[in-house]
Write an enzyme that holds these catalytic residues in place. Structure first.
Site, mmCIF file in Angstrom:
data_model
loop_
_atom_site.group_PDB
_atom_site.id
_atom_site.type_symbol
_atom_site.label_atom_id
_atom_site.label_comp_id
_atom_site.label_asym_id
_atom_site.label_seq_id
_atom_site.Cartn_x
_atom_site.Cartn_y
_atom_site.Cartn_z
ATOM 1 N N ASP A 112 0.823 -1.208 0.000
ATOM 2 C CA ASP A 112 0.000 0.000 0.000
ATOM 3 C C ASP A 112 0.859 1.261 0.000
ATOM 4 O O ASP A 112 0.531 2.252 0.644
ATOM 5 C CB ASP A 112 -0.959 0.001 1.205
ATOM 6 N N TRP B 247 -0.860 14.014 11.330
ATOM 7 C CA TRP B 247 -0.768 14.053 9.871
ATOM 8 C C TRP B 247 -0.610 15.492 9.388
ATOM 9 O O TRP B 247 -1.128 15.873 8.348
ATOM 10 C CB TRP B 247 -1.998 13.416 9.232
#
Length: 464
Positions: A232, A395
């Site tokens: 991924d 993030w």
């Protein structure tokens, strides 16, 4: 501070135009006075029911503006055109049909007189593409598919109808070089994520950066960071365009800190591989990168019993912004040192379901750590680092300024500024919420501001 009532996890970067700030939250758009945060208008559209995976979270990463028009992508992959002065809807174009696993989580990109969009769903069995639309009418200009169809170059990886399920989605906007008239756009992982047996070979054009003619969408060149991706490792991280000396000669460079843990330097005029260096210590899926830019695989793969693989599924970095300072010649990246157990269980594609072919778990006794890194693109070396205290779940991106600062969202729910040359901490503000967004700076009437989304709020600070 501006509070959005319909999202607790904003991911958009504000855009300021003529003293007005435009932000998004789910399918909503807001126009604010960029000096005070006072709402000028609000466009609202209900979130879409029945979506899956990332699209079902209804995240939205911002707007694009062309003349007096503003553009946003909806969670179900519609391109909306609003009047920038009033927020009134001018047109609505669905652009990803034929598979309900499509969605959209990004921001449009205006390139000259076109509006470019992509989709989410790389883990869900869709076929990626980039599409360009007329900004006045919404008519489609061109569409470039990122998974080759039957008989096309690279189609040997996609037997039967697998080309319709292969991923390579384009869920973050690309970067435009007007001098070369070239768009650089990253693509997502291959699907199913962890089962490579049904997609033999390199799986073009997954985990790539694509160089496209800005007028036609025709592919000029491509570079694949992770051929036959089993982990991924999307390649949608921002491609940073740098004009700088490289090994004694001026070059037009493309620099990318990739999710797979390597910092890449390419010649952006032709895609020539120049170098790749690991920027995280926890990296075991590959032993290195060969002279042609291909990874030297370690042999580790997802398994039925679980295989410890580093970096983890979220990557050594991700979609949040890096930044480059031409004064320091450094690239600033928020990195993650983390590993996970990767599992494999073959899966048949079903519309309305994710298409991972199983997933990942945390390694017992291990936890991740976020680190702000300053990297030298020419040497690939770490110049300084600023380790974070927290759970490894922030993030927030980075932004560097001509004043010698690096702003970033840290892992302890604070917005921070450090010295760009040495990483010395200078200032912080605790927002009390995790940051899942990249920030920006703007000026109104000669005063400079910095803005970032955190949790359900947008915070704006004025510089002295």
């Amino acid at each position: 501070m501006f509070h959005s009532r319909n999202s607790d996890n904003l991911e958009g970067t504000p855009v300021v135009f003529n003293g007005v700030m435009f932000i998004t939250s789910a399918n909503d758009a807001f126009a604010l006075d960029a000096r005070t945060g006072r709402a000028i208008w609000h466009y609202s559209r209900p979130v879409t029911e029945g979506l899956i995976d990332d699209a079902s979270s209804h995240h939205n990463r911002g707007v694009a503006i062309w003349k007096s028009r503003l553009y946003i992508e909806t969670d179900n992959a519609h391109l909306l055109c609003l009047d920038v002065r009033s927020g009134h809807l001018l047109w609505d174009v669905p652009y990803a049909q034929g598979n309900k696993n499509y969605g959209a989580t990004g921001a449009p990109l205006v390139v000259k007189d076109q509006v470019l969009v992509g989709t989410s769903g790389g883990d869900d069995g869709v076929r990626g593409f980039i599409a360009a639309f007329d900004p006045a009418t919404g008519a489609e200009r061109w569409r470039t598919w990122t998974i080759p169809g039957p008989g096309e170059f690279g189609s040997e990886s996609w037997p039967g109808d697998m080309y319709l399920r292969g991923g390579a989605t384009t869920w973050m906007p690309g970067t435009f070089d007007p001098e070369l008239n070239t768009i650089y756009w990253g693509t997502s992982n291959a699907a199913p994520d962890f089962d490579g047996s049904v997609r033999p070979g390199d799986d073009l054009y997954t985990a790539c950066v694509l160089a496209l003619n800005a007028d036609t969408g025709k592919l000029k060149w491509y570079f694949q960071f992770t051929p036959h991706d089993l982990f991924d490792y999307d390649a949608v991280e921002t491609a940073v365009l740098i004009d700088a000396p490289y090994q004694g000669a001026p070059r037009k460079l493309l620099v990318e800190a990739n999710r797979n843990g390597f910092l890449y330097v390419l010649d952006r005029t032709n895609g020539k591989f120049l170098s790749a260096s690991p920027f995280v210590k926890k990296l075991n899926w590959a032993k290195g990168i060969d002279a042609n830019g291909r990874p030297i695989r370690s042999g580790l793969e997802p398994s039925e019993s679980g295989t410890r693989i580093c970096p983890d599924m979220t990557g050594a970095t991700n979609w949040f912004s890096p930044s480059y300072n031409p004064d320091t010649h450094l690239l600033y990246v928020m990195a993650l040192e983390s590993c996970q157990l990767f599992y494999l269980k073959p899966q048949q594609f079903t519309e309305g379901r994710e298409f991972y072919a199983t997933g990942v778990k945390q390694v017992p006794g291990e936890h991740g750590q976020k680190i702000l890194m300053a990297l030298d693109p020419e040497s690939g070396k770490l110049v300084w680092e600023y380790p974070q205290i927290g759970s490894g779940n922030s993030w927030g991106g980075t932004m560097t300024t001509a004043g010698g600062l690096v702003f970033f969202g840290d892992d302890a729910e604070a917005f921070e500024a450090v010295d760009a040359r040495g990483g010395k901490p200078l200032w912080h503000f605790n927002t009390g919420q995790q940051m899942h967004a990249s920030h920006m700076s703007y000026a109104v009437e000669g005063k400079q501001y910095v803005a970032i989304a955190s949790g359900s709020d947008v915070f704006t600070f004025a510089l002295p």
